[in-house]
Scaffold this motif. Sequence first.
Motif, PDB file in Angstrom:
ATOM      1  N   VAL A  46       0.757  -1.236   0.045  1.00 41.49           N
ATOM      2  CA  VAL A  46      -0.025  -0.044  -0.030  1.00 41.49           C
ATOM      3  C   VAL A  46       0.960   1.225  -0.076  1.00 41.49           C
ATOM      4  CG1 VAL A  46      -1.734   1.395   1.187  1.00 41.49           C
ATOM      5  CG2 VAL A  46      -1.790  -1.322   1.324  1.00 41.49           C
ATOM      6  N   ARG A  47       0.726   1.950  -1.106  1.00 40.88           N
ATOM      7  CA  ARG A  47       1.415   3.172  -1.020  1.00 40.88           C
ATOM      8  C   ARG A  47       0.782   4.830  -1.311  1.00 40.88           C
ATOM      9  NH1 ARG A  47       6.707   3.917  -2.823  1.00 40.88           N
ATOM     10  NH2 ARG A  47       6.571   1.838  -3.478  1.00 40.88           N
ATOM     11  N   ALA A  48       0.957   5.584  -0.314  1.00 41.89           N
ATOM     12  CA  ALA A  48       0.119   6.815  -0.179  1.00 41.89           C
ATOM     13  C   ALA A  48       1.111   8.144  -0.541  1.00 41.89           C
ATOM     14  CB  ALA A  48      -0.316   7.103   1.205  1.00 41.89           C
ATOM     15  N   ASP A  49       0.628   8.984  -1.333  1.00 39.76           N
ATOM     16  CA  ASP A  49       1.776  10.054  -1.922  1.00 39.76           C
ATOM     17  C   ASP A  49       0.888  11.312  -1.466  1.00 39.76           C
ATOM     18  OD1 ASP A  49       3.860  11.502  -3.086  1.00 39.76           O
ATOM     19  OD2 ASP A  49       3.105  11.044  -4.970  1.00 39.76           O
ATOM     20  N   ALA A  50       1.391  12.206  -0.420  1.00 41.61           N
ATOM     21  CA  ALA A  50       1.037  13.724  -0.197  1.00 41.61           C
ATOM     22  C   ALA A  50      -0.544  13.629   0.119  1.00 41.61           C
ATOM     23  CB  ALA A  50       1.290  14.395  -1.088  1.00 41.61           C
ATOM     24  N   VAL A  51      -0.863  12.651   0.908  1.00 39.64           N
ATOM     25  CA  VAL A  51      -2.271  12.470   1.428  1.00 39.64           C
ATOM     26  C   VAL A  51      -2.558  13.413   2.487  1.00 39.64           C
ATOM     27  CG1 VAL A  51      -3.921  10.754   2.484  1.00 39.64           C
ATOM     28  CG2 VAL A  51      -2.316  10.158   0.634  1.00 39.64           C
ATOM     29  N   SER A  52      -3.727  14.112   2.493  1.00 41.14           N
ATOM     30  CA  SER A  52      -4.213  14.901   3.459  1.00 41.14           C
ATOM     31  C   SER A  52      -5.797  14.488   3.844  1.00 41.14           C
ATOM     32  CB  SER A  52      -4.113  16.449   3.178  1.00 41.14           C
ATOM     33  OG  SER A  52      -2.618  16.813   2.940  1.00 41.14           O
ATOM     34  N   LEU A  53      -5.975  14.537   4.906  1.00 40.57           N
ATOM     35  CA  LEU A  53      -7.289  14.279   5.423  1.00 40.57           C
ATOM     36  C   LEU A  53      -7.831  15.281   6.496  1.00 40.57           C
ATOM     37  CD1 LEU A  53      -7.106  10.380   6.066  1.00 40.57           C
ATOM     38  CD2 LEU A  53      -7.634  11.577   4.029  1.00 40.57           C
ATOM     39  N   ALA A  54      -9.034  15.559   6.343  1.00 42.75           N
ATOM     40  CA  ALA A  54      -9.685  16.590   7.292  1.00 42.75           C
ATOM     41  C   ALA A  54     -11.004  16.070   7.664  1.00 42.75           C
ATOM     42  CB  ALA A  54      -9.685  18.093   6.530  1.00 42.75           C
ATOM     43  N   GLY A  55     -11.521  15.979   8.660  1.00 42.67           N
ATOM     44  CA  GLY A  55     -12.903  15.640   9.351  1.00 42.67           C
ATOM     45  C   GLY A  55     -13.120  16.305  10.802  1.00 42.67           C
ATOM     46  N   PRO A  56     -14.048  16.027  11.421  1.00 38.14           N
ATOM     47  CA  PRO A  56     -14.547  16.631  12.617  1.00 38.14           C
ATOM     48  C   PRO A  56     -13.600  16.219  13.819  1.00 38.14           C
ATOM     49  CG  PRO A  56     -16.445  15.592  11.565  1.00 38.14           C
ATOM     50  CD  PRO A  56     -15.413  15.205  10.786  1.00 38.14           C
ATOM     51  N   SER A  57     -13.285  14.889  13.625  1.00 34.95           N
ATOM     52  CA  SER A  57     -12.303  14.452  14.887  1.00 34.95           C
ATOM     53  C   SER A  57     -10.823  13.963  14.326  1.00 34.95           C
ATOM     54  CB  SER A  57     -12.997  13.257  15.720  1.00 34.95           C
ATOM     55  OG  SER A  57     -13.069  12.203  14.285  1.00 34.95           O
ATOM     56  N   LEU A  58     -10.500  14.008  13.201  1.00 28.26           N
ATOM     57  CA  LEU A  58      -9.139  13.707  12.661  1.00 28.26           C
ATOM     58  C   LEU A  58      -8.865  14.790  11.482  1.00 28.26           C
ATOM     59  CD1 LEU A  58      -6.993  11.791  12.471  1.00 28.26           C
ATOM     60  CD2 LEU A  58      -8.255  10.636  10.502  1.00 28.26           C
ATOM     61  N   ALA A  59      -7.330  15.004  11.563  1.00 25.27           N
ATOM     62  CA  ALA A  59      -6.957  15.736  10.610  1.00 25.27           C
ATOM     63  C   ALA A  59      -5.395  15.413  10.294  1.00 25.27           C
ATOM     64  CB  ALA A  59      -6.831  17.303  10.923  1.00 25.27           C
ATOM     65  N   ILE A  60      -5.045  14.962   9.210  1.00 27.48           N
ATOM     66  CA  ILE A  60      -3.931  14.352   8.702  1.00 27.48           C
ATOM     67  C   ILE A  60      -3.226  15.196   7.654  1.00 27.48           C
ATOM     68  CG2 ILE A  60      -2.563  12.745   8.030  1.00 27.48           C
ATOM     69  CD1 ILE A  60      -4.267  10.601   9.489  1.00 27.48           C
ATOM     70  N   ASP A  61      -2.034  15.744   7.565  1.00 27.18           N
ATOM     71  CA  ASP A  61      -1.634  16.618   6.569  1.00 27.18           C
ATOM     72  C   ASP A  61      -0.138  16.017   6.279  1.00 27.18           C
ATOM     73  OD1 ASP A  61      -1.222  18.752   4.912  1.00 27.18           O
ATOM     74  OD2 ASP A  61      -0.078  19.886   6.373  1.00 27.18           O
ATOM     75  N   GLY A  62       0.009  15.840   4.915  1.00 22.58           N
ATOM     76  CA  GLY A  62       1.196  15.665   4.446  1.00 22.58           C
ATOM     77  C   GLY A  62       1.776  14.107   4.921  1.00 22.58           C
ATOM     78  N   LEU A  63       0.851  13.284   4.849  1.00 16.57           N
ATOM     79  CA  LEU A  63       1.036  11.729   4.903  1.00 16.57           C
ATOM     80  C   LEU A  63       1.697  11.192   3.680  1.00 16.57           C
ATOM     81  CD1 LEU A  63       0.963   9.211   6.605  1.00 16.57           C
ATOM     82  CD2 LEU A  63      -1.539   9.003   5.731  1.00 16.57           C
ATOM     83  N   LYS A  64       2.711  10.407   3.818  1.00 18.36           N
ATOM     84  CA  LYS A  64       3.564   9.867   2.565  1.00 18.36           C
ATOM     85  C   LYS A  64       4.060   8.580   3.223  1.00 18.36           C
ATOM     86  CE  LYS A  64       7.601  12.494   2.585  1.00 18.36           C
ATOM     87  NZ  LYS A  64       8.422  13.279   1.691  1.00 18.36           N
ATOM     88  N   GLY A  65       4.329   7.469   2.399  1.00 19.57           N
ATOM     89  CA  GLY A  65       5.112   6.335   2.783  1.00 19.57           C
ATOM     90  C   GLY A  65       4.494   5.187   1.896  1.00 19.57           C
ATOM     91  N   ALA A  66       5.335   3.984   2.206  1.00 23.84           N
ATOM     92  CA  ALA A  66       4.553   2.756   1.546  1.00 23.84           C
ATOM     93  C   ALA A  66       5.116   1.673   2.619  1.00 23.84           C
ATOM     94  CB  ALA A  66       5.481   2.465   0.320  1.00 23.84           C
ATOM     95  N   VAL A  67       3.959   0.680   2.522  1.00 18.31           N
ATOM     96  CA  VAL A  67       4.174  -0.362   3.584  1.00 18.31           C
ATOM     97  C   VAL A  67       4.106  -1.602   2.577  1.00 18.31           C
ATOM     98  CG1 VAL A  67       2.968  -1.749   5.572  1.00 18.31           C
ATOM     99  CG2 VAL A  67       2.869   0.901   5.517  1.00 18.31           C
ATOM    100  N   ALA A  68       5.068  -2.489   2.500  1.00 15.09           N
ATOM    101  CA  ALA A  68       5.227  -3.793   1.774  1.00 15.09           C
ATOM    102  C   ALA A  68       4.856  -4.964   2.581  1.00 15.09           C
ATOM    103  CB  ALA A  68       6.564  -3.893   1.309  1.00 15.09           C
ATOM    104  N   LEU A  69       4.027  -5.840   2.352  1.00 17.62           N
ATOM    105  CA  LEU A  69       3.535  -6.742   3.083  1.00 17.62           C
ATOM    106  C   LEU A  69       4.095  -8.255   2.374  1.00 17.62           C
ATOM    107  CD1 LEU A  69      -0.412  -5.965   3.108  1.00 17.62           C
ATOM    108  CD2 LEU A  69       1.325  -5.560   4.780  1.00 17.62           C
ATOM    109  N   ASP A  70       4.584  -9.141   3.508  1.00 19.08           N
ATOM    110  CA  ASP A  70       5.445 -10.420   2.901  1.00 19.08           C
ATOM    111  C   ASP A  70       4.269 -11.562   3.429  1.00 19.08           C
ATOM    112  OD1 ASP A  70       5.762 -10.192   5.612  1.00 19.08           O
ATOM    113  OD2 ASP A  70       8.059 -10.468   4.986  1.00 19.08           O
TER     114      ASP A  70
END
Length: 852
Positions: A622-646
């Motif tokens: 799963v890979r996210a690039d410059a993700v921002s979320l905004a809601g009543p109880s949550l705010a995330i700014d500038g989320l990025k990274g990749a999670v590899a699963l084996d």
Amino acid sequence: MRPPHLRAPKAKRRVTPGAWRLPSWRAALPGWRWPISFKAGLPPWGARWLWGLVPVTLAIAGGILAGRLILPATAEQRLKAALVEAGFADAQVTVRHAGWGWLEAGVRLQPGLEADTALVTFAGLVPWGHPARLALTGVSLDAGHLDGQALARLTDLPIDHVDIGSAQLIHGDWSMPLALHATLDHRAGDGVEAGAWQGQAVMEPAAGWPALAVTVSLTRTADGPALRLVAAPGATPMVSGTVAAGPKGTAKAELTVTDLRVRDWGGPISAHLVAQGGGDRWTVSATAETPNAHLALEGAKPWTGIQGTGIQATMPAAPWGITLRARGVGTWSGEGLLTVAGTAEGGALAVTVAAEGMTAPELPLMAAFLNGGGNLTPEGDGAWRLDLTRAAQAGGRLRDGQGTPVSLGWDPGADGHLVMTWRGGLGKDRRGHAEAQGALVGRLGPSAAPLIAGGTTGLHIAADWDAGGLSALEASAASVEAPVLLGGRLEGAHLSAGFDRANRANPWQLTLDGGRVAGTMLPPLALAVTLSGDPAATLTLAGQARGLGTPLTLRLSGHWTGVEKRGEAAAVLEPLTLSNVPDLSRLLPGAGLAGPIQGLGTVVGRAHLSWEQGHLTGSGEVRADAVSLAGPSLAIDGLKGAVALDGLFPLHSPPAQHIEAKAVRAALALEDVGLDFQLADGRVLLQGGDLAWAGGHVHLSPEEGGGFSATVAEVDLAQALPAWTAAGYTLQGKLAGRLLGRFDGMAPVLAYGGLQAEAPGHIGYADTTGAGVPVVLNPDHNGKVALVTRALADYDYQALTLEPKGPILTDPRARLLLRGVNPGFYGGYPVDLDLELDAGDLSATGASERRQ
């Protein structure tokens, strides 16, 4: 000219008057002469005796011819009469050849006891004298008709020596040929062994079985005959045992075999058998030991068998049955139980099977289990019918390196059934048909968090097969409801399947469409997938899953190679632009976030499953690039990274996965977050990280047992309690300390530790609301809030400790310990406070929420 007379005149004989004489043979041959005189070497009387050989020769030839014509018929009558006199009232004899002192015949002493060829040699010249030797070939013994009385009559036959060349055992439609070589001698005289038969025998049961060499003794007892077998000296395997007649027509048999080695069986084998009873009242107890297994058999009337043939065949009425127990002790292990019993109606067999802990190198499962039962009914002409009317289940653990559990269960319900008919045995003429109506329940993965689990309703299956394998299949289900990957649930889908071996290019096709997938970790999805191809060659999976009300699209693909027993499947998340999703909370139903949530950025992902050499493995990313979320109880700014699963069952990743975020604002406000972690068994193992909180710095480190520690420094007390500042408090001081925690799934939870003030400080309060009490403190936790407010109005603390605990991002709790004085409160008497703080006290939105 006439030749001169060669005889002297004095040799001329006179003819007796009136005597009749034959014409001279010399007259018939005028002029012929012997080349040598016929009487040259004979005495004077030789010519007269030579003529006597002719009638003697004719007499002997006539006697032989008469014997060949007359002796067989006469001997047949005499031999049959002798057998009837010995007690075989239904004896039948067919003499094929007979001579002086011997005869060859086919003999049927009674039903179930006969010999294809019997060669009898008599002590005298005639074939109805005293029989001395008997050679038998093609002996047939039917266990259903042979009894102790027949053996007793056999021991009384007046024969001194018997040779047996071959034999076969028969019971109903079952038979087993034996290459048997036996010699028996009849002992005469007085004593215990008088009338006994003793000798040697070598038996070769079938291909792959070793020859059994035994010493045979057949004696008479008060109850009847007794047969005793003792292993021949140096024989391998060693066979010993007895078969003896008992009182009132009963019998008892005991047999022991050691060091038996059979082709394709693990050996050596040791076995012991005890059987007793009479007629149809038999009980059997047997055990067998090999280096890899232990078998035990207990039963009553175990071989009563099927009565009749063809469509009139019926099973005996209950009660009767056998129980077979098996326990593996070597290369395969586990315990199994098979019971077979007659039903009350006597028309079928009630069969139950149970096994647990079964594992062997050739099994695709380890620690496998099985339980179920049904009725097995003969339908004539070699056909059988199996009715599975009770629930059944099978399963175990996959050999995937992680022992992933798998199970499959059948539940016929109130009106369901599973019926299978089989014809033609196991040979090239075999064929069968199966029908099922009921419910199918299965699971792949741990019971607490299965990868796939659930079942069907309204399932109907019909299948046909023959020696070439499956020939036709039709299956459908009104509804398929099953938990699937990542806690999702498939509901209301329609399943249809078909197979036609005549369609060589595409004989298989299975379609799953309609319905929806929803769950704690997956958004609502609609499936449309098709599985087609040839299971003996290649099966192909193709389809997609679309989000319901969202632009989410998963492309599904895969294939299975039957010859190599290898397959793989993949699910690819097409690039998802978050700004096109009106409410992102629908994509994360298990996150517990209050919507609506808007977002920016792009997310992509994939999952891959493979099955090879008996192992199921999974991977993904799963890979996210410059993700921002905004809601009543949550705010995330500038989320990025990749999670590899084996690993997917459960989630597993390589070490040192890394994600970053500029800011995370939930119950607490965090900034400049950077985390290194690993997923193992569905949990987060924190390996390191740094973040900023309340003007200070937090460093994260791993701890033993999968936990983590947080070293906190330079945290500003006013920023750590933003709701207090908003309520009118003035807070002075810096905090530092160490906290211990762990991850509960994906959520961090603090369990122990505290933050202490680096130096004495001051707390003040000014009522800016007119309410007279600070709304930040929860009266349910802290009792007389008015007194606390008066104490904190001008409070100099010497010691301050803040002990956070609980899910720190979603529902934090804390304990605030204060030690100090207020000069205007109770005359400056020292006051210690112990306050319980909740999320409303610790978050920036707590003050406004509390006022409401």
